[in-house]
Design an enzyme around this catalytic site. Structure first.
Site, PDB file in Angstrom:
ATOM      1  N   ASP A 162       0.961  -1.292   0.155  1.00  0.00           N
ATOM      2  CA  ASP A 162      -0.096   0.038  -0.046  1.00  0.00           C
ATOM      3  C   ASP A 162       0.809   1.143  -0.070  1.00  0.00           C
ATOM      4  O   ASP A 162       0.415   2.463   0.071  1.00  0.00           O
ATOM      5  CB  ASP A 162      -0.970  -0.120   1.200  1.00  0.00           C
ATOM      6  CG  ASP A 162      -0.467  -0.231   2.691  1.00  0.00           C
ATOM      7  OD1 ASP A 162       0.908  -0.149   2.524  1.00  0.00           O
ATOM      8  OD2 ASP A 162      -1.022   0.166   3.594  1.00  0.00           O
ATOM      9  N   SER A 163       2.061   1.124  -0.007  1.00  0.00           N
ATOM     10  CA  SER A 163       3.073   2.180  -0.083  1.00  0.00           C
ATOM     11  C   SER A 163       2.862   2.620  -1.426  1.00  0.00           C
ATOM     12  O   SER A 163       3.080   4.010  -1.732  1.00  0.00           O
ATOM     13  CB  SER A 163       4.521   1.723   0.121  1.00  0.00           C
ATOM     14  OG  SER A 163       4.988   0.657  -0.770  1.00  0.00           O
ATOM     15  N   ASP A 190      -1.145  -6.246  -0.019  1.00  0.00           N
ATOM     16  CA  ASP A 190      -1.381  -5.661   0.980  1.00  0.00           C
ATOM     17  C   ASP A 190      -2.960  -5.167   1.323  1.00  0.00           C
ATOM     18  O   ASP A 190      -3.729  -4.884   0.321  1.00  0.00           O
ATOM     19  CB  ASP A 190      -0.725  -3.860   1.301  1.00  0.00           C
ATOM     20  CG  ASP A 190       0.555  -3.960   2.110  1.00  0.00           C
ATOM     21  OD1 ASP A 190       0.814  -4.965   3.178  1.00  0.00           O
ATOM     22  OD2 ASP A 190       1.197  -3.296   1.951  1.00  0.00           O
ATOM     23  N   LYS A 237      -1.313  -9.292   3.030  1.00  0.00           N
ATOM     24  CA  LYS A 237      -0.495  -8.781   4.126  1.00  0.00           C
ATOM     25  C   LYS A 237      -1.319  -8.058   4.925  1.00  0.00           C
ATOM     26  O   LYS A 237      -2.144  -7.011   4.344  1.00  0.00           O
ATOM     27  CB  LYS A 237       0.724  -8.117   3.903  1.00  0.00           C
ATOM     28  CG  LYS A 237       1.512  -7.529   4.863  1.00  0.00           C
ATOM     29  CD  LYS A 237       2.957  -7.090   4.639  1.00  0.00           C
ATOM     30  CE  LYS A 237       3.247  -5.765   3.854  1.00  0.00           C
ATOM     31  NZ  LYS A 237       2.737  -4.662   4.574  1.00  0.00           N
ATOM     32  N   GLU A 239      -0.931  -5.214   8.664  1.00  0.00           N
ATOM     33  CA  GLU A 239      -0.108  -4.778   9.762  1.00  0.00           C
ATOM     34  C   GLU A 239      -0.960  -5.081  11.066  1.00  0.00           C
ATOM     35  O   GLU A 239      -2.156  -5.190  11.172  1.00  0.00           O
ATOM     36  CB  GLU A 239      -0.171  -3.275   9.714  1.00  0.00           C
ATOM     37  CG  GLU A 239       0.633  -2.836   8.144  1.00  0.00           C
ATOM     38  CD  GLU A 239       0.748  -1.447   8.030  1.00  0.00           C
ATOM     39  OE1 GLU A 239       0.534  -0.722   9.143  1.00  0.00           O
ATOM     40  OE2 GLU A 239       1.328  -0.918   7.123  1.00  0.00           O
ATOM     41  N   GLU A 245       9.645  -4.130  10.289  1.00  0.00           N
ATOM     42  CA  GLU A 245       9.949  -2.801   9.884  1.00  0.00           C
ATOM     43  C   GLU A 245      10.428  -1.894  10.663  1.00  0.00           C
ATOM     44  O   GLU A 245       9.989  -1.858  11.704  1.00  0.00           O
ATOM     45  CB  GLU A 245       8.825  -2.262   9.039  1.00  0.00           C
ATOM     46  CG  GLU A 245       9.184  -0.909   8.359  1.00  0.00           C
ATOM     47  CD  GLU A 245       8.077  -0.298   7.141  1.00  0.00           C
ATOM     48  OE1 GLU A 245       7.203  -0.989   6.954  1.00  0.00           O
ATOM     49  OE2 GLU A 245       8.463   0.679   7.019  1.00  0.00           O
TER      50      GLU A 245
HETATM   51  O1  KIV Z   1       3.603  -1.096   1.563  1.00  0.00           O
HETATM   52  C1  KIV Z   1       4.669  -1.506   1.480  1.00  0.00           C
HETATM   53  O2  KIV Z   1       5.356  -1.291   0.540  1.00  0.00           O
HETATM   54  C2  KIV Z   1       5.114  -2.496   2.395  1.00  0.00           C
HETATM   55  C3  KIV Z   1       6.641  -2.801   2.689  1.00  0.00           C
HETATM   56  C4  KIV Z   1       7.317  -1.424   3.016  1.00  0.00           C
HETATM   57  C5  KIV Z   1       6.848  -3.817   3.267  1.00  0.00           C
HETATM   58  O3  KIV Z   1       4.494  -2.734   3.521  1.00  0.00           O
END
Ligand code: KIV
Length: 288
Positions: A58-59, A97, A127, A129, A196
């Site tokens: 989600d970055s 994510d 994924k 968090e 992280e």
């Molecule tokens: O969103 C993302 O790119 C991430 C990575 C930094 C692990 O969660």
């Protein structure tokens, strides 16, 4: 070495599965997991031959869309980019994510949204968090066919609670709570853990104490694998550079230079040349 392509009996490239990734614990003799983020078909194609796991992170909200944080990222954005990455990646295990607000409310809401991602993207897992508070959700999803990659330590979706993107594990209490979270998530069923922005001893304790691979991003070399945001790694995202990023090239500088040369050529008439035109005699072009 597990980063080599695996090929089936028909000579086709075989995609790495979640159990393949889960088995990659270095203390059991496995090679480090090579992971990167990908948001588009073109980057997925370029990275795929070198990576074990591609994360549609989600970055992308910050890197591609210019948002200040990842909080504004939507499920539709993750699905569209996940589909693009699946079209480009043939070998890597692709994980998507879950964006902020799509899984925190309840295990049932998390399942509905994760199932939508799995069906519409065709990825291998999702994924999320979070720590102990996400354990029941992890178990709910994994028991119903959705593999989950955990993410502990610096959690960008918590930016408004933390007051910024801050390194974790500086106090004894914080370090202990991250290690506890990691152990609880491993017990709940995650197949791996992104670790992280934590101090090295924290990453070391987690990697030693859990049976699933740890994937570090600012987690030091003790982790079972490493991940970086690709645009950070190639110098395309230059808004800020966390200490844990290694830049392998200045792609941003390269693109800016190409644009400058193109602009000069357009202004001077050097582009397009006769070789770029249809049905035009070289003489005519030179006469203009
Ligand atoms: O969103 C993302 O790119 C991430 C990575 C930094 C692990 O969660």
């Amino acid at each position: 070495m597990s980063t080599l392509k695996s090929v089936n009996v028909d000579g086709e490239v075989k995609r790495l599965t979640v159990p393949d990734i889960r088995a990659r614990k270095r203390r059991n003799g496995a090679a480090p997991l090579v992971c990167l983020t990908a948001y588009t078909v073109i980057t997925a194609r370029l990275l795929d031959v070198h990576t074990d796991l591609l994360l549609v992170g989600d970055s992308l909200g910050m890197v591609l869309y210019g948002l200040d944080t990842t909080v504004g990222v939507t499920l539709d954005m993750m699905i569209a980019h996940g589909q693009a990455v699946m079209r480009g990646a043939k070998r890597s295990c692709v994980i998507v994510d879950m964006p902020f607000g799509s899984y925190q409310e309840s295990p049932e809401v998390a399942f509905r949204n994760a199932a939508r991602i799995m069906k519409e993207v065709g990825c291998a897992g999702v994924k999320i968090e979070g720590g102990a508070e996400m354990a029941s959700t992890v178990t709910f999803l994994t028991k119903r066919g959705i593999p989950v990659l955990g993410h502990v330590g610096l959690m960008p979706q918590q930016v408004n609670i933390a007051g910024g993107f801050k390194t974790r594990g500086r106090s004894q209490d914080d370090a202990q709570s991250i290690v506890d979270d990691a152990k609880i998530l491993a017990k709940a069923g995650v197949f791996g853990l992104v670790v992280e922005g934590v101090l090295e001893p924290v990453a070391r304790r987690i990697t030693d104490d859990v049976d699933v691979p740890t994937i570090g991003i600012g987690g030091s070399p003790v982790c079972d694998g490493q991940i970086l945001v690709t645009e950070d790694m190639v110098g395309l995202f230059n808004d800020f550079k966390p200490k844990f990023v290694k830049r392998y090239m200045d792609l941003g500088g390269g693109i800016a230079e190409a644009a400058r040369l193109y602009a000069d050529d357009v202004k001077s008439g050097a582009f397009p040349g006769p070789e770029h035109c249809f049905g035009m005699k070289e003489q005519q072009h030179n006469d203009d």
